[in-house]
Design a protein around this motif. Sequence first.
Motif, short mmCIF file in Angstrom:
data_model
loop_
_atom_site.label_atom_id
_atom_site.label_comp_id
_atom_site.label_asym_id
_atom_site.label_seq_id
_atom_site.Cartn_x
_atom_site.Cartn_y
_atom_site.Cartn_z
N GLY A 228 0.80 -1.22 0.00
CA GLY A 228 0.00 0.00 0.00
C GLY A 228 0.83 1.27 0.00
N SER A 229 1.82 1.33 0.91
CA SER A 229 2.60 2.57 1.04
C SER A 229 3.95 2.31 1.69
N THR B 195 8.40 10.82 -6.87
CA THR B 195 7.70 11.11 -5.62
C THR B 195 8.66 11.77 -4.64
N GLN C 91 3.89 -0.82 4.42
CA GLN C 91 2.58 -1.29 4.85
C GLN C 91 1.80 -1.87 3.68
N THR D 228 -1.96 -2.81 1.86
CA THR D 228 -3.10 -1.93 1.58
C THR D 228 -4.07 -1.84 2.75
N ASN E 153 5.75 4.54 -9.15
CA ASN E 153 5.67 5.97 -8.86
C ASN E 153 7.03 6.55 -9.22
N LYS F 229 4.84 9.82 4.08
CA LYS F 229 4.18 8.67 3.48
C LYS F 229 4.17 8.77 1.96
N ILE F 230 4.55 7.67 1.29
CA ILE F 230 4.57 7.59 -0.17
C ILE F 230 3.65 6.44 -0.59
N ASP F 231 2.66 6.74 -1.38
CA ASP F 231 1.72 5.70 -1.84
C ASP F 231 2.36 4.85 -2.93
N VAL F 232 2.08 3.54 -2.85
CA VAL F 232 2.60 2.59 -3.85
C VAL F 232 1.43 1.89 -4.55
N ASN F 233 0.60 1.20 -3.77
CA ASN F 233 -0.58 0.50 -4.28
C ASN F 233 -0.24 -0.40 -5.48
N SER G 91 6.53 4.50 4.34
CA SER G 91 6.72 5.68 5.19
C SER G 91 8.20 5.81 5.51
#
Length: 596
Positions: free
Chosen positions: A92-93, A125, A162, A164, A122, A135-139, A95
């Motif tokens: 999900g992300s 970023t 982390q 999702t 990404n 926090k950097i979103d990955v998904n 950090s």
Amino acid sequence: MNRISQSVKRFLAMRTGLLSKDSHAAQAGPHTDLGAKLLSQKDYLCMFILIYLFTLLAFYRLGNNYAPSSGYTADTKNRDIVLDFGDYLDIGSISIFLGNLNTRHFSISAFNEVTGAWEICNGDTTAESVFSWNKIDVNYRLRYLGIVSTDDTAVLNEMVVQSTDGTILTPVNTAEYPALFDEQYMFPDAKTYLDSTMFDEVYHGRTAYEFIHGITAYETTHPHLGKILIALGILVFGMNPFGWRFMSVVFGILLIPLMYLFAKRLFKSTFIASATTSLLVFDCMHFTLSRIATIDIFAAFFILMMYYYIYRYFTEDVLYRGQEASRTDLFPPGNVAIPLAISGIGMAFGVATKWTGVYAGLGLAVLFFWYTITHFPKKQFLRLFGFCCVFFVAIPLIVYVLCFIPVVDGGEYSGLIDKALKGTISMFDYHANLEAEHYYSSPFYEWPVIWMPLLDANDAISASKVSAVSCMGNPAIWWIGIPCVLYVFFRWIFRKDKKAGFLCIAYLAQYIPWMPISRITFIYHYFPAILFVILMMGYAMLHIKEHFTWGKKAITVYLLAAVLCFFLFYPVVSGFPIDIEYGLRLRLLKEWILVL
């Protein structure tokens, strides 16, 4: 004869306009030290209670006493981080707790085992805030996660991955990056001011850390004493929120006895001194500035200190004038010279903290010349002027230069004086040419009415709860302070009250210099002036108490209302978790944004 002598002394004291009719000093003997009779046991008790209350408030939830400290440095030769999770997982992300280098850029990608190529998740970023969780979103579903630093250097103190659903995932190859995964327990459930820097802490707290480690300083737009003081807290408690905020709390606490002493010396009343100091204790801005690692609380303390001691110079001279000894002895005598010297030292520390100390110094100069020229013969005035050249010019210059010692020069300066000179020119150029915009900025004429509070931090804890820190005044104090200021100006202009004149000049010295400033300004720039607004409120309360039989009860009711107002706003100035709806209900003016 003794009664006649006492009457003469009393008359001389009242002629100065600086001691009230019921002054104990004016009634005392010729060698009485005013300070020795200033505080009673009741005063000490009231002061202790106020200090204790504020200490509890200020230290409660100040910040964590831990933060990730072991760092991984990514540079041009070692910029790639590859994490293996052992199986395909929904990421999900990420950090990242940044070290002292801000705004680091990364490219995030996943390895495709079928094609044998990296696929960008990404590509560009950013992690912006130093000593803070970013926090950097990955998904993306993957097994191998690639993190590439695209800057020459990036310092990462810790990394948390982390899923999702928010579960913390541990790569199987953490042994390859031990500094990135050795402090996972420090990762918070929700990022707030408790575990990260907020607002200008990213400048001042960071620079304090750099002073300690001999790193090129990032923040060079203000003199450096304030950052040196912040560094003392970090040296004792570590580079964590509690450590970088500790000295701010100390100086916020020290303002309380200083304010009490000032009010007691001005008003000669334990009740009014306690009431005046209570307004400082329960002012929201004093509370907020005492809990953030910026330099404003230090500057405010030194400004109040220099005015307290210049006032002591006036009152000690009254005692000296009441003595029967010949005026041909050594001049200035110790009881006059010492407070004058301490006032100059306070100015030295103030200027070495922030240039607003210079503004305060201009007010001191007006007060000094106003009093001294009208009370001393030419010969004694010249001696005092020479004395002041040492303590208000030479010593401030020396302290100002010395505060540049921790600044790493990188070989570009020829010495400490050259470093201070070039640093000062750089500061002036920065402030003179600054072209920036900020949503929470506000011009000087909006400050007294709290038109635009400054939102220092706003972090979502859940869908309905938030942790917010707003820098604003207590409306029950600031708004009531406006008519009090007008009343004190009236007393000065139309009643020629010199005590009122002292307070007005002190207030104007902190306020007028901001009026022609063209760069963006914020409401916290008004805080040194608010210290004198509070003293003006003490002046007004004294008159209410003395002229109305119901005055003391009315003041007590008002103080209770001010305390209640403080606690109503406490959640949005302290970062205490609250429902967003509660924060929205506190929006008394349409421009207020206390929570998001």
